[in-house]
Design an enzyme around this catalytic site. Sequence first.
Site, PDB file in Angstrom:
ATOM      1  N   GLU A   1       0.807  -1.211   0.000  1.00 24.10           N
ATOM      2  CA  GLU A   1       0.000   0.000   0.000  1.00 24.10           C
ATOM      3  C   GLU A   1       0.845   1.268   0.000  1.00 24.10           C
ATOM      4  O   GLU A   1       1.955   1.283   0.522  1.00 24.10           O
ATOM      5  CB  GLU A   1      -0.898   0.003   1.242  1.00 24.10           C
ATOM      6  CG  GLU A   1      -2.004  -1.023   1.126  1.00 24.10           C
ATOM      7  CD  GLU A   1      -2.386  -1.602   2.459  1.00 24.10           C
ATOM      8  OE1 GLU A   1      -1.490  -1.955   3.234  1.00 24.10           O
ATOM      9  OE2 GLU A   1      -3.590  -1.710   2.708  1.00 24.10           O
TER      10      GLU A   1
ATOM     11  N   CYS B   1       3.081   8.595   1.040  1.00 32.06           N
ATOM     12  CA  CYS B   1       3.662   7.670   2.019  1.00 32.06           C
ATOM     13  C   CYS B   1       3.832   6.328   1.322  1.00 32.06           C
ATOM     14  O   CYS B   1       2.864   5.771   0.806  1.00 32.06           O
ATOM     15  CB  CYS B   1       2.720   7.555   3.221  1.00 32.06           C
ATOM     16  SG  CYS B   1       3.239   6.307   4.405  1.00 32.06           S
TER      17      CYS B   1
ATOM     18  N   CYS C   1       5.976  -6.836   7.421  1.00 30.16           N
ATOM     19  CA  CYS C   1       7.134  -6.357   8.200  1.00 30.16           C
ATOM     20  C   CYS C   1       7.443  -7.369   9.294  1.00 30.16           C
ATOM     21  O   CYS C   1       6.540  -7.972   9.870  1.00 30.16           O
ATOM     22  CB  CYS C   1       6.814  -5.001   8.832  1.00 30.16           C
ATOM     23  SG  CYS C   1       8.232  -4.287   9.702  1.00 30.16           S
TER      24      CYS C   1
ATOM     25  N   CYS D   1       6.111  -4.340  15.851  1.00 33.92           N
ATOM     26  CA  CYS D   1       5.668  -3.289  16.781  1.00 33.92           C
ATOM     27  C   CYS D   1       4.218  -3.590  17.180  1.00 33.92           C
ATOM     28  O   CYS D   1       3.388  -3.877  16.330  1.00 33.92           O
ATOM     29  CB  CYS D   1       5.768  -1.912  16.129  1.00 33.92           C
ATOM     30  SG  CYS D   1       7.431  -1.522  15.573  1.00 33.92           S
TER      31      CYS D   1
ATOM     32  N   CYS E   1       1.039  -1.730  15.584  1.00 31.90           N
ATOM     33  CA  CYS E   1       1.013  -1.595  14.132  1.00 31.90           C
ATOM     34  C   CYS E   1       0.367  -2.812  13.483  1.00 31.90           C
ATOM     35  O   CYS E   1       0.783  -3.951  13.724  1.00 31.90           O
ATOM     36  CB  CYS E   1       2.455  -1.437  13.637  1.00 31.90           C
ATOM     37  SG  CYS E   1       2.580  -1.492  11.847  1.00 31.90           S
TER      38      CYS E   1
ATOM     39  N   SER F   1      11.271   6.292  15.075  1.00 30.71           N
ATOM     40  CA  SER F   1       9.993   5.979  15.702  1.00 30.71           C
ATOM     41  C   SER F   1      10.302   5.593  17.153  1.00 30.71           C
ATOM     42  O   SER F   1      10.752   4.480  17.413  1.00 30.71           O
ATOM     43  CB  SER F   1       9.383   4.820  14.896  1.00 30.71           C
ATOM     44  OG  SER F   1       8.089   4.582  15.280  1.00 30.71           O
ATOM     45  N   LEU F   2      10.099   6.514  18.092  1.00 28.77           N
ATOM     46  CA  LEU F   2      10.566   6.331  19.481  1.00 28.77           C
ATOM     47  C   LEU F   2       9.499   5.635  20.346  1.00 28.77           C
ATOM     48  O   LEU F   2       9.723   4.551  20.853  1.00 28.77           O
ATOM     49  CB  LEU F   2      10.936   7.705  20.059  1.00 28.77           C
ATOM     50  CG  LEU F   2      11.494   7.708  21.479  1.00 28.77           C
ATOM     51  CD1 LEU F   2      12.821   6.991  21.559  1.00 28.77           C
ATOM     52  CD2 LEU F   2      11.632   9.152  21.998  1.00 28.77           C
TER      53      LEU F   2
ATOM     54  N   ASN G   1      -4.840   5.927  16.563  1.00 28.83           N
ATOM     55  CA  ASN G   1      -6.072   5.649  15.814  1.00 28.83           C
ATOM     56  C   ASN G   1      -6.730   4.414  16.405  1.00 28.83           C
ATOM     57  O   ASN G   1      -6.243   3.309  16.171  1.00 28.83           O
ATOM     58  CB  ASN G   1      -5.746   5.323  14.352  1.00 28.83           C
ATOM     59  CG  ASN G   1      -5.134   6.503  13.658  1.00 28.83           C
ATOM     60  OD1 ASN G   1      -5.710   7.577  13.655  1.00 28.83           O
ATOM     61  ND2 ASN G   1      -3.958   6.300  13.086  1.00 28.83           N
TER      62      ASN G   1
ATOM     63  N   CYS H   1      -1.442   6.104  10.136  1.00 26.97           N
ATOM     64  CA  CYS H   1      -0.237   5.462  10.639  1.00 26.97           C
ATOM     65  C   CYS H   1      -0.543   4.109  11.272  1.00 26.97           C
ATOM     66  O   CYS H   1      -1.450   4.005  12.087  1.00 26.97           O
ATOM     67  CB  CYS H   1       0.380   6.335  11.727  1.00 26.97           C
ATOM     68  SG  CYS H   1       1.369   7.615  11.034  1.00 26.97           S
TER      69      CYS H   1
HETATM   70  S1  SF4 Z   1       5.633   0.319  12.777  1.00 28.80           S
HETATM   71 FE1  SF4 Z   1       6.937   0.085  10.946  1.00 28.80          FE
HETATM   72  S2  SF4 Z   1       8.679  -1.144  11.727  1.00 28.80           S
HETATM   73 FE2  SF4 Z   1       7.037  -1.396  13.234  1.00 28.80          FE
HETATM   74  S3  SF4 Z   1       5.934  -3.257  12.583  1.00 28.80           S
HETATM   75 FE3  SF4 Z   1       4.894  -1.479  11.641  1.00 28.80          FE
HETATM   76  S4  SF4 Z   1       5.786  -1.316   9.614  1.00 28.80           S
HETATM   77 FE4  SF4 Z   1       7.191  -2.577  10.850  1.00 28.80          FE
END
Ligand code: SF4
Length: 371
Positions: free
Chosen positions: A97, A110, A117, A121, A124, A235-236, A312, A354
């Site tokens: 995407e 984006c 991935c 995280c 996500c 990305s902290l 979100n 995001c």
């Molecule tokens: S935030 Fe980025 S690095 Fe983390 S799982 Fe999602 S896509 Fe991967």
Amino acid sequence: MELLGKNKQELRAYCQSLGEPAYRGAQLYHALYAERNLDLASMTNLPAALRAKLASYAKVTLPQVKQKYLSADGSVRYLFGLSAPEEQSRMKAAAVEAVFMPSEGRQTICISTQAGCAVDCQFCLTAQLGLIRNLTAGEILAQVLLPLIEMSRPDTSPAEEVAEENALAARTNVVLMGQGEPLLNFENTFAALRILLDKEGVGLSPKHVTLSTSGVVPGIERMAKEVVRPKLAISLNASNDEQRDMLMPINRKYPLKDLLAACRKYPLRNWEHLTFEYVMLGGVNDAPEDARRVVKLLAPLKRVKVNLIPWNPGELPFKESKEARLEEFRRILAERGVPAFVRYSRGRDVMAACGQLALKEVSSPQLTVLS
Ligand code: SF4
């Protein structure tokens, strides 16, 4: 031979392998990236004999636009189908995407660098796919080229179209924040970036392109040595190792001490800031003491800014931060000299915000399926 994603040197060598002078490769490079003409037959800057050879031996494959979702806020989420690249038959077909976000005077695209991935995280949705495969340089580039080509008006002459696309490119920000961890697909990501940031290629400015990493320390160290590089964002999302280990398991491999040491050594250009992204998760990482710890963590770094990203709500077990809490967090940072901004995600209704890119079909009533 797939041409999309090949750099000038590679195209020169390829033209020579067809018995043509090397400078034809530079002309091919200009046609593909500066003119964004992806149709080999209509590259009139090349002689007919070469075009005939290219028609037999070469191709330019664009991802198939499987769906386009239009958000109520004007963002467009593209779902691309990617066939298995011919030369790498072990690579899988995949879908990925990209999100196009217009705003006054500028637009942001984006893009993804991997299908799925592996970083896992916890906030996500892409993480739930696992890693499907790395994208090729051509597949990464195409996510920028396609929206640029689509946004220029079709009823103009080819020369006007190129001029319009160039004007669009000059007003375009690209963020590598879609699916995937770009620094874990370093070769292909930087092969694409070198073409995107080349004045004789797509011609984007490094000031308008941002790569976001979950904190892959060796990748940051390698990026620091690149001559052509975009801006860097980290990305902290946590204020100590315990929290970050839980939210971003990659922290167990590259803990905050190592990540911040790499950031300290990172060579910023005189116009550049290091950006830290912080997704605000209600009751998890949004307390005033978290804000104070973030200030301490970032104190040794020069020229930083923090983007606070409201969560979100959706399928994952996290809550939004209350608005007052968000504002207090921002104020604590700002009062202690850390510039902090609240950045609302775009395209929430079409799962384009995001952390929402996970190939989900959407059925929002505000949704318009364009194709
Ligand atoms: S935030 Fe980025 S690095 Fe983390 S799982 Fe999602 S896509 Fe991967």
